[in-house]
Motif scaffolding. Structure first.
Motif, PDB file in Angstrom:
ATOM      1  N   GLN A   1       0.857  -1.176   0.000  1.00 53.94           N
ATOM      2  CA  GLN A   1       0.000   0.000   0.000  1.00 53.94           C
ATOM      3  C   GLN A   1       0.898   1.232   0.000  1.00 53.94           C
ATOM      4  O   GLN A   1       1.844   1.321   0.783  1.00 53.94           O
ATOM      5  CB  GLN A   1      -0.908   0.011   1.226  1.00 53.94           C
TER       6      GLN A   1
ATOM      7  N   THR B   1      -2.659  -1.107  -3.663  1.00 56.53           N
ATOM      8  CA  THR B   1      -3.496   0.090  -3.613  1.00 56.53           C
ATOM      9  C   THR B   1      -2.609   1.303  -3.372  1.00 56.53           C
ATOM     10  O   THR B   1      -1.474   1.186  -2.899  1.00 56.53           O
ATOM     11  CB  THR B   1      -4.547   0.010  -2.483  1.00 56.53           C
TER      12      THR B   1
ATOM     13  N   TYR C   1       1.543   2.926   5.904  1.00 54.25           N
ATOM     14  CA  TYR C   1       1.769   2.461   4.533  1.00 54.25           C
ATOM     15  C   TYR C   1       3.170   1.883   4.400  1.00 54.25           C
ATOM     16  O   TYR C   1       4.121   2.371   5.011  1.00 54.25           O
ATOM     17  CB  TYR C   1       1.581   3.612   3.549  1.00 54.25           C
TER      18      TYR C   1
END
Length: 299
Positions: free
Chosen positions: A165, A187, A228
């Motif tokens: 991510q 993502t 992240y």
């Protein structure tokens, strides 16, 4: 059609008044430029710096009676500022040109690293089987031509992004977030304070046939919680330092960080700000006077 351009070399303190006089004469646009090519890369917050000598230009679509216009400007100047000599105003006619087409013709596909190509939306991909990011920046920053963007893209190309991510803080055209997705990230989240940047990012995501669930776009204050595996921020040194806690706080344990938009003289201050947030920072990388700072959070 042709355009009429008025131009004057002035002191910085004269700029505002001359701008007002040229606008009163119907200028379509006013431009301020440095007469000596001394760049101001990052002004102090809240300031609007001008150079030691400024070139002010006004652009008009009415080509008639230019001498009378200049005379009116000089009379108005003398009436309001009798102690200051009126600036010398020169003029020239500019031939009509398709500026958008000229810019498009100059933006060619760019290779970044080993796998990635940045391909303008009006060009064919040089290597159809490569990782091709189709881009139209619109009004947002980020085409891959600037050294700061190129540094980030080359760094992303070298990372193992599969099933990660990614957060792009200050996403601009969306180029970094979309590149990460094209290079294998699961993502990506892109945040920006400029609504035009968010729209440009959405448009570029559509051009690259990305599922809208893979790229989330919003304003920074609506980012919510979460960490992240990869965080990138290509903005400016001042905001990077001010936002160090917020940006560094998004890096997950074992995650990586890449920062750009930083001049060589600013690098150490930015490094210190992120070291203070517990990140282990690498040796900077340089391209044309701009720096890429990378680091990681211990697992």
């Amino acid at each position: 059609m042709a355009w009429l351009q008025l131009k004057a070399h002035i002191a910085p303190e004269q700029a505002e008044r001359l701008e007002e006089l040229l606008l009163a004469e119907g200028a379509s646009a006013i431009t301020l430029m440095d007469a000596h090519d001394d760049p101001v890369f990052e002004p102090d917050r809240g300031s609007t710096p001008l150079w030691r000598e400024t070139v002010l230009t006004g652009l008009y679509d009415d080509l008639s009676a230019v001498e009378a216009m200049i005379e009116r400007v000089q009379r108005a100047w003398a009436a309001e500022l009798p102690e200051e000599p009126a600036p010398t105003i020169e003029y020239e006619l500019l031939a009509d040109r398709d500026w958008e087409r000229e810019w498009m013709d100059g933006f060619e596909p760019l290779r970044m690293g080993e796998r990635l190509w940045i391909v303008p939306s009006w060009h064919a991909a040089p290597e159809p089987d490569a990782v091709n990011l189709v881009l139209d920046p619109g009004l947002a920053f980020g085409t891959g031509t600037h050294p700061t963007t190129a540094l980030c893209l080359n760094w992303l190309d070298a990372q193992a992004l599969e099933q990660t991510q990614v957060l792009d803080y200050g996403c601009g055209s969306g180029i970094l977030a979309i590149a990460a997705l094209k290079l294998g990230a699961d993502t990506a989240v892109g945040v920006d304070i400029d609504p035009q940047a968010l729209q440009a990012s959405r448009d570029n995501a559509e051009r690259n046939a990305l599922d809208e669930t893979r790229l989330i776009l919003d304003y920074p204050e609506r980012l919510g919680q979460g960490e992240y595996a990869v965080v990138v921020a290509n903005i400016l040194a001042g905001p990077l330092i001010e936002l160090a806690a917020q940006i560094a706080g998004r890096v997950a344990p074992g995650g990586q960080l890449a920062l750009s938009g930083i001049l060589e003289a600013q690098a150490e201050s930015v490094l210190d700000a992120y070291r203070d947030q517990g990140l282990i920072m690498d040796e900077p990388r340089e391209k044309e006077g701009w720096m890429l700072l990378t680091g990681r959070r211990p697992a």
